[in-house]
Design a protein around this motif. Sequence first.
Motif, PDB file in Angstrom:
ATOM      1  N   MET A 136       0.829  -1.205   0.000  1.00  0.00           N
ATOM      2  CA  MET A 136       0.000   0.000   0.000  1.00  0.00           C
ATOM      3  C   MET A 136       0.863   1.254   0.000  1.00  0.00           C
ATOM      4  O   MET A 136       1.828   1.359   0.752  1.00  0.00           O
ATOM      5  CB  MET A 136      -0.897  -0.040   1.245  1.00  0.00           C
ATOM      6  CG  MET A 136      -1.716   1.186   1.509  1.00  0.00           C
ATOM      7  SD  MET A 136      -2.712   0.967   3.009  1.00  0.00           S
ATOM      8  CE  MET A 136      -1.445   1.076   4.297  1.00  0.00           C
ATOM      9  N   LEU A 137       0.528   2.213  -0.864  1.00  0.00           N
ATOM     10  CA  LEU A 137       1.223   3.500  -0.902  1.00  0.00           C
ATOM     11  C   LEU A 137       0.495   4.470   0.015  1.00  0.00           C
ATOM     12  O   LEU A 137      -0.684   4.766  -0.180  1.00  0.00           O
ATOM     13  CB  LEU A 137       1.256   4.060  -2.324  1.00  0.00           C
ATOM     14  CG  LEU A 137       2.061   3.255  -3.352  1.00  0.00           C
ATOM     15  CD1 LEU A 137       1.895   3.868  -4.729  1.00  0.00           C
ATOM     16  CD2 LEU A 137       3.531   3.206  -2.968  1.00  0.00           C
ATOM     17  N   THR A 138       1.204   4.959   1.034  1.00  0.00           N
ATOM     18  CA  THR A 138       0.559   5.818   2.032  1.00  0.00           C
ATOM     19  C   THR A 138       0.904   7.290   1.865  1.00  0.00           C
ATOM     20  O   THR A 138       0.283   8.147   2.479  1.00  0.00           O
ATOM     21  CB  THR A 138       0.967   5.384   3.447  1.00  0.00           C
ATOM     22  OG1 THR A 138       2.402   5.433   3.557  1.00  0.00           O
ATOM     23  CG2 THR A 138       0.501   3.970   3.745  1.00  0.00           C
ATOM     24  N   SER A 139       1.895   7.597   1.030  1.00  0.00           N
ATOM     25  CA  SER A 139       2.337   8.987   0.915  1.00  0.00           C
ATOM     26  C   SER A 139       1.751   9.693  -0.298  1.00  0.00           C
ATOM     27  O   SER A 139       2.154  10.794  -0.636  1.00  0.00           O
ATOM     28  CB  SER A 139       3.874   9.033   0.825  1.00  0.00           C
ATOM     29  OG  SER A 139       4.314   8.296  -0.303  1.00  0.00           O
ATOM     30  N   GLU A 140       0.787   9.051  -0.969  1.00  0.00           N
ATOM     31  CA  GLU A 140       0.186   9.660  -2.150  1.00  0.00           C
ATOM     32  C   GLU A 140      -0.674  10.854  -1.758  1.00  0.00           C
ATOM     33  O   GLU A 140      -1.276  10.878  -0.685  1.00  0.00           O
ATOM     34  CB  GLU A 140      -0.677   8.636  -2.894  1.00  0.00           C
ATOM     35  CG  GLU A 140       0.120   7.555  -3.582  1.00  0.00           C
ATOM     36  CD  GLU A 140       0.971   8.089  -4.720  1.00  0.00           C
ATOM     37  OE1 GLU A 140       0.417   8.473  -5.761  1.00  0.00           O
ATOM     38  OE2 GLU A 140       2.200   8.154  -4.559  1.00  0.00           O
ATOM     39  N   PRO A 141      -0.780  11.876  -2.618  1.00  0.00           N
ATOM     40  CA  PRO A 141      -1.596  13.046  -2.288  1.00  0.00           C
ATOM     41  C   PRO A 141      -3.085  12.712  -2.297  1.00  0.00           C
ATOM     42  O   PRO A 141      -3.507  11.760  -2.944  1.00  0.00           O
ATOM     43  CB  PRO A 141      -1.253  14.021  -3.421  1.00  0.00           C
ATOM     44  CG  PRO A 141      -0.841  13.151  -4.562  1.00  0.00           C
ATOM     45  CD  PRO A 141      -0.140  11.982  -3.936  1.00  0.00           C
ATOM     46  N   PHE A 142      -3.857  13.504  -1.566  1.00  0.00           N
ATOM     47  CA  PHE A 142      -5.312  13.351  -1.604  1.00  0.00           C
ATOM     48  C   PHE A 142      -5.953  14.734  -1.509  1.00  0.00           C
ATOM     49  O   PHE A 142      -5.319  15.718  -1.132  1.00  0.00           O
ATOM     50  CB  PHE A 142      -5.804  12.432  -0.477  1.00  0.00           C
ATOM     51  CG  PHE A 142      -5.557  12.968   0.908  1.00  0.00           C
ATOM     52  CD1 PHE A 142      -6.501  13.769   1.549  1.00  0.00           C
ATOM     53  CD2 PHE A 142      -4.374  12.669   1.581  1.00  0.00           C
ATOM     54  CE1 PHE A 142      -6.279  14.262   2.829  1.00  0.00           C
ATOM     55  CE2 PHE A 142      -4.137  13.163   2.862  1.00  0.00           C
ATOM     56  CZ  PHE A 142      -5.087  13.960   3.487  1.00  0.00           C
ATOM     57  N   LEU A 143      -7.214  14.795  -1.883  1.00  0.00           N
ATOM     58  CA  LEU A 143      -7.962  16.045  -1.885  1.00  0.00           C
ATOM     59  C   LEU A 143      -9.102  15.972  -0.894  1.00  0.00           C
ATOM     60  O   LEU A 143      -9.583  14.888  -0.558  1.00  0.00           O
ATOM     61  CB  LEU A 143      -8.533  16.307  -3.283  1.00  0.00           C
ATOM     62  CG  LEU A 143      -7.537  16.616  -4.399  1.00  0.00           C
ATOM     63  CD1 LEU A 143      -8.108  16.181  -5.746  1.00  0.00           C
ATOM     64  CD2 LEU A 143      -7.204  18.097  -4.425  1.00  0.00           C
ATOM     65  N   THR A 144      -9.568  17.133  -0.467  1.00  0.00           N
ATOM     66  CA  THR A 144     -10.785  17.192   0.338  1.00  0.00           C
ATOM     67  C   THR A 144     -11.923  17.653  -0.560  1.00  0.00           C
ATOM     68  O   THR A 144     -11.693  18.310  -1.590  1.00  0.00           O
ATOM     69  CB  THR A 144     -10.633  18.170   1.516  1.00  0.00           C
ATOM     70  OG1 THR A 144     -10.432  19.493   1.004  1.00  0.00           O
ATOM     71  CG2 THR A 144      -9.454  17.768   2.397  1.00  0.00           C
ATOM     72  N   GLY A 145     -13.126  17.317  -0.179  1.00  0.00           N
ATOM     73  CA  GLY A 145     -14.295  17.644  -0.993  1.00  0.00           C
ATOM     74  C   GLY A 145     -14.511  19.127  -1.205  1.00  0.00           C
ATOM     75  O   GLY A 145     -15.236  19.531  -2.108  1.00  0.00           O
TER      76      GLY A 145
END
Length: 378
Positions: A315-324
């Motif tokens: 699992m890649l845990t450092s990938e970017p994510f967005l908020t709604g």
Amino acid sequence: MLKFENVSKVYKDGFKAVDSVSFEIPEGELVVLIGPSGSGKSTTMKMINRMIPHTTGTISINGKDVTKLNAAELRRDIGYVIQQIGLFPHYTIAKNIAIVPQLKGWDEQDIKARVKELLEMVDLDPEVFSNRYPKELSGGQQQRVGVARALASNPSIILMDEPFGALDPITREQLQGELISLQQKLKKTIVFVTHDMDEALKLGDRIAIMKDGNLVQLDTPEKLLHEPAFGFVEEFIGKHRILQNPELMSVQDVMAEKVLTALPSRSPEKSLAMMRKQRKTMLIVVDEKDKMLGIVSAYELIKKMDEIKSIEEIMLTSEPFLTGSQSAKDAIIMMETASQGIVPVVDEANKVIGLVTRGTLLSALSSQWTELEAESDE
């Protein structure tokens, strides 16, 4: 270097399939040709190895006009991969790969060594696959053999005409990943034709957008996203002015709401089966409360299948994510740092509510531009 100078293709009935196209591809670059049906992308590619002769202009490879070269020898020096694969059914896999080196008069021992090297390169065990026949292989395995055959005589240029178009999404994702890895090692000059913008953005060092036989824009994926040129490109991938106003579109307008999730303890076998059933190439890993932990790609899952007991291990845990609450512009900026080409979207509680990909971005932005154009015409 591959160079087109004012190249056109006009058929006897007067139809102009390609209209005065000019561009250069330096050694080691992967350029994707994309456009709607009838745009001239496949014709442009096939003129390189003279499968279709051009009418006017000059096509040259390292300064040599292709029309001055022997057609058969030219084609033997250019790798060619097509969607239908084209393996000879009554030849073994080893013999299929060996065809061009044999035609070029290679020593038998050198051919055997090359076949073994290439099968290993495309992740097919030579001991297992050399003496099998095409009908004994899956579609993805056959396409790997097609790529190996194209590389057999170590050509400087490889032409790929929608090679992964007929494959299921997971196999397609895997082969795209393998092509990227191969290209990083081999640095071949590759001309790749596709109708899939997601594939173009993932693979291309530069992307050539074609329409009605014209080359409309040739640029890097980043520049195409941020600075689409006039007319058709604006419609094809979304008007850049939409990206300049963060209030115009929310990230929720450009995300896919159907997301495939799994707990980190899930086995690789069950995870892959679920991905195949849902025709997804990415899996979002969540905890018991649906809070995001990381992502897993089908490519990595298949690659590490025999080495892991649960998807948590890859699992890649450092990938970017967005908020709604973020914007479409935020999504495009963040996409540039997303190694897997996807960005999960979470709510205030860190629960996954959607997924942004290059495809969802382009589809939504293009749709938005069409709506703005319609409003301006009223």
